[in-house]
Write an enzyme that holds these catalytic residues in place. Structure first.
Site, PDB file in Angstrom:
ATOM      1  N   ASP A 190       0.851  -1.171  -0.035  1.00  0.00           N
ATOM      2  CA  ASP A 190       0.039  -0.130   0.013  1.00  0.00           C
ATOM      3  C   ASP A 190       0.970   1.331  -0.196  1.00  0.00           C
ATOM      4  OD1 ASP A 190      -2.350   1.674   0.229  1.00  0.00           O
ATOM      5  OD2 ASP A 190      -2.819   1.026   1.944  1.00  0.00           O
ATOM      6  N   ASP A 249      -3.415   7.049  -3.948  1.00  0.00           N
ATOM      7  CA  ASP A 249      -4.827   7.449  -4.560  1.00  0.00           C
ATOM      8  C   ASP A 249      -5.365   8.461  -3.233  1.00  0.00           C
ATOM      9  OD1 ASP A 249      -6.738   5.521  -2.636  1.00  0.00           O
ATOM     10  OD2 ASP A 249      -4.794   4.618  -3.413  1.00  0.00           O
ATOM     11  N   ALA A 284     -11.548   2.809   0.337  1.00  0.00           N
ATOM     12  CA  ALA A 284     -12.398   3.334   1.373  1.00  0.00           C
ATOM     13  C   ALA A 284     -13.547   2.850   1.720  1.00  0.00           C
ATOM     14  CB  ALA A 284     -12.578   4.836   0.937  1.00  0.00           C
ATOM     15  N   CYS A 344     -13.399 -25.720  16.280  1.00  0.00           N
ATOM     16  CA  CYS A 344     -12.534 -25.570  15.197  1.00  0.00           C
ATOM     17  C   CYS A 344     -11.519 -26.646  15.401  1.00  0.00           C
ATOM     18  CB  CYS A 344     -11.944 -24.117  14.996  1.00  0.00           C
ATOM     19  SG  CYS A 344     -10.675 -24.072  14.128  1.00  0.00           S
ATOM     20  N   CYS A 352      -8.390 -26.740  13.950  1.00  0.00           N
ATOM     21  CA  CYS A 352      -7.010 -26.310  13.398  1.00  0.00           C
ATOM     22  C   CYS A 352      -5.782 -26.781  14.276  1.00  0.00           C
ATOM     23  CB  CYS A 352      -7.213 -24.609  13.195  1.00  0.00           C
ATOM     24  SG  CYS A 352      -6.832 -23.520  14.741  1.00  0.00           S
ATOM     25  N   CYS A 396      -6.435 -25.015  17.761  1.00  0.00           N
ATOM     26  CA  CYS A 396      -7.605 -25.394  18.730  1.00  0.00           C
ATOM     27  C   CYS A 396      -7.596 -26.857  18.862  1.00  0.00           C
ATOM     28  CB  CYS A 396      -8.818 -25.206  17.705  1.00  0.00           C
ATOM     29  SG  CYS A 396      -9.105 -23.341  17.627  1.00  0.00           S
TER      30      CYS A 396
END
Length: 578
Positions: A89, A124, A190, A273, A275, A278
């Site tokens: 960015d 921008d 935005a 979860c 994962c 977890c």
């Protein structure tokens, strides 16, 4: 510099292949935000988890003398110890948040060049939602001026962000102007304030207004979006790329992501979860850890959930069930549900991108899903076919439909509360099924190509299979969706009956010999196409003299066929040898 092609699609969503500087990425994808001052998860660990792209802020690096010197010395990839795609960015977010930054557009672009980023972003001017129109217009004027400056000096793939606040006409105007310039990716900027305040209906309006004005051959990035609950809806709108620091910011605050929303660790008794985090720890064990260790583990969980949900979205695209996933996910929050209903109001935009057929059946899971393009298109085409084939049957989802479309997608390939008894064809009326499908699939008068057809029925199922005439193969009736795959003779007949440019994809002389030999047609060789072609349509491939070269299936719609210059446009099934 950057290549992008579509590999699969559903709704307005698409699975794409993006390649930049020799590095490949499958979209839709998310780029975790990496703050070089606060690395809660190391970039190299993000790569190991399957995140092939990250985003960092070139302005933060530029403003810190130590970070700037290091990045200039070794380059951004060594600086972050990450060998995937790095996007940056420019400081626009800081500009929106704090009202000013200390760098010019040219300075930040040149800095991005020097540190070797893969995808840059010019400076921008983001305009917050509900700003005065005069403010939005002036900010957009400056943004477009800076876009021209960036276009002149850029040496890398670069974002061109669509601005315009909540003024939809300004969003479309900005998108059209930026599409005329030499950029590779178009973020929609935005919009974080909209998401933070759950204004998802407004988000839908802003995204679709931008998409309508943008070139379809460039990926679209929803700046600042990274919560898994929004992925399905955003991809269905046509978003290809996401980024977010939410995985880390939420973790620091003890918040735990799920596809349905966010929970606080203090309120969780059981992890929903499996994962690696977890599976290893209980909520209580995480609560008892030191804050820094807990934050890292929560961040890792959040990343796994983000990755899993994006994979779920991509699988839904492959199966043709993205609308069902959107319908399910939208019910996790009333404002998200309102956004889903708002998206369905954009009927023309959605229909243009909706595939003509899918590999999964259509499920009536709600009243809202009856407003998707699958249903609306089917009803409209069935009504047209009914003018020639008046014998009808009652369908529990689609109402009164021509009897001879009862084997065809989505009528036969659908599930509702009530069963639909599919009338099987007899040898006597089998040809009527084929003629009705031809009208439904290819348009008015297409049935004339099959006036003298003989239809072979499967001995096992009794369903139509091969369609022939005078010993020549016209088409195959597809078992999976009840539509027609054309043979050369059938294509020749349709070519004579359907007026130019109906169902045509026109290719240049370079592609002609390859198409005749049955080789796929690449987008860069297409010079024109029927604007009414839809994804996965069976099409006629012709040269500039309208001589038939081949027949095949396109993954692109008519507008995309004219614009795309990369990837396969039509998978040729059969060529016409000269």
């Amino acid at each position: 510099m950057l290549r992008f092609e579509i590999k699969a699609r559903d709704a307005a969503g698409r699975i794409g292949k993006l390649e930049v500087n020799g590095k490949k990425l499958e979209t839709p994808a998310i780029m975790p935000v990496v703050n070089p001052k606060q690395l809660i998860v190391e970039p190299k660990d993000l790569k190991k988890m399957g995140f092939d792209i990250i985003i960092t802020n070139s302005y933060i690096i530029y403003k810190d003398e130590e970070l700037r010197d290091r990045a200039l010395e070794v380059g951004i990839h060594k600086f972050l110890d990450y060998d995937g795609i790095i996007e940056v960015d420019s400081g626009s977010f800081q500009l929106m948040r704090y009202g000013g930054i200390e760098v010019t557009n040219r300075e930040i672009i040149e800095f991005q060049h020097k540190i070797g980023v893969d995808i840059g972003t010019f400076l921008d001017i983001p305009t917050i939602p509900d700003a005065p129109r005069e403010k939005a217009e002036e900010d957009l004027r400056i943004t477009l001026e800076r876009a021209k400056e960036a276009e002149e000096i850029k040496q890398i793939a670069m974002n061109a962000t669509v601005q315009g606040s909540t003024f939809l006409d300004l969003r479309t105007y900005a998108a059209e102007k930026l599409s005329e310039m030499n950029f590779e990716i178009h973020p929609i900027g935005a919009v974080v304030p909209l998401m933070e305040s759950y204004r998802y209906k407004d988000l839908v309006d802003v995204v679709v207004a931008s998409k309508i004005g943008l070139r379809p051959d460039r990926p679209v990035h929803l700046f600042g979006a990274g919560h898994p609950m929004i992925f399905a809806l955003a991809v269905a709108m046509g978003i290809d790329l996401f980024d977010s620091a939410s995985y880390a910011l939420y973790a620091k605050d003890g918040r735990y992501l799920t596809p349905e929303g966010t929970k606080h660790l203090d309120d969780i008794e059981y992890f929903p979860c499996s994962c690696p985090v977890c599976s290893k720890y209980t909520p209580q064990e995480l609560r008892e850890m030191e804050k820094e260790e807990r934050a890292k583990l929560l961040a890792l969980h959040n990343l796994w959930v983000i990755r899993e949900e994006l994979n779920r979205v991509k699988q839904a695209i492959k199966e043709g069930t993205l609308w069902e996933l959107v319908d399910e996910r939208s019910r996790s929050h009333p404002k998200l549900f309102a956004a889903y209903k708002r998206l369905l109001e954009y009927k023309d935009y959605l229909e243009e991108n909706e595939p003509i057929s899918k590999s999964s059946a259509f499920f009536k899971v709600s009243e809202e899903i009856l407003r998707t393009p699958v249903v609306l298109r089917a009803k409209e085409r069935a009504e047209r076919v009914k003018q020639k084939f008046s014998q009808t049957v009652e369908h529990p989802i689609f109402g009164e439909i021509p009897k001879y479309l009862a084997l065809t997608f989505p009528f036969a390939q659908s599930e509702a509360e009530e069963d639909f008894t599919i009338p099987k064809p007899s040898k006597k009326d089998a040809k009527l099924y084929i003629k009705a499908v031809a009208e439904y699939q290819f348009g008015e008068n297409a049935s004339k190509a099959f006036e003298d057809a003989f239809v072979e029925l499967s001995r096992k199922t009794g369903m139509p299979r091969q369609i022939k005439a005078k010993g020549k193969h016209l088409a195959t009736f597809r078992a999976e969706d009840g539509l027609l795959t054309l043979g050369i003779e059938g294509a020749k007949r349709l070519h004579q009956i359907l007026p130019y440019p109906k169902m045509r994809v026109v290719v240049n002389a370079d592609a002609e010999p390859f198409a005749r030999k049955g080789k796929s047609v690449f987008a860069k060789f297409v010079i024109d196409a029927d604007e009414n072609i839809r994804p996965y349509d069976e099409v006629l491939i012709v040269n500039e003299k309208d001589e038939l070269l081949a027949t095949g299936q396109t993954i692109l719609n008519g507008k995309e066929l004219r614009i795309f210059k990369q990837g396969v446009a039509v998978k040729v099934r059969r060529g016409v040898e000269s």
